[in-house]
Design an enzyme around this catalytic site. Sequence first.
Site: not given
Length: 284
Positions: A96, A52, A119
């Site tokens: 994460q 990322k 997200d």
Amino acid sequence: MYKRIDGKAISADVRAGIAEEVKALNQQGVSVGLAVIIVGEDPASKIYVANKKKACAALGIVSEEYALPEDTDEATLLHLIDELNHRKEINGILCQLPLPKHLDEKKVINAILPAKDVDAFHPQNVGHIMIGDFDFVPCTPAGIIEMLHHEDISVEGKNCVVLGRSNIVGKPMAMLLMHENGTVTVTHRKTKNLKEVCLNADILVSSVGKPNFVTADMVKEGAVVIDVGINRVDGKVCGDVDFDRVAEKTSAITPVPGGVGPMTITMLMKNTLTAAKRQNGILK
Ligand code: GUN
């Protein structure tokens, strides 16, 4: 003859467009920033986070990584998220998953400002997706829709079968396919007659996480098969689909690696760009 859908090539195309938009924003004095939080030492998570960061750097997105120790307490993590929520130059925040067991994922997701939740895991964003009025879409389903569009594969009126009902892939995937006017079935561990259900699919999306779960006898001639699985067998990465035998029955199929995977991070970059535009009044 089937079409092997090249996620890397489509991803490169989409990324080029994002990089151009980021550059144009920078020229107007607007930066695009993503904060990535990782707690603990999960090896797969570390690779995802590194990828990322790499993608951000390549597209001109400023990234900040917060690598916290395994024993980080909830108050410390929530305090960090609160700080990031308030920082103007941070447009997107991603924590994460999975988190270490002692941390409550729901509480952590709920703490991220919905406008910065790139997200799309916050219940407010999940609700927006349900009613079809959204800025952010979870990256994997968003990437799959982008691939279908790119390949001119229409969903309208098609029977779509999604294997797996996770909050990250299966459920939002089903919503997006419905918004595209597909007729959607979602299957799970308790589904009866799975093979018959799958044989009805014009578009079959597998997010089960088991190698060779989708076999040729489950796939209709001419179907489109999208493989979300990332599994390891003898150190080699493979998907959920028995690719060599299934591919010949399909009209189009995504490989693993090189299919859905590259699209996921690309859609995170797109969500971060959208967040920056929204926060700077460029998207109304
Ligand atoms: N872990 C596995 N997939 C994801 C994802 O898309 N976002 C986050 N934050 N964690 C993940």
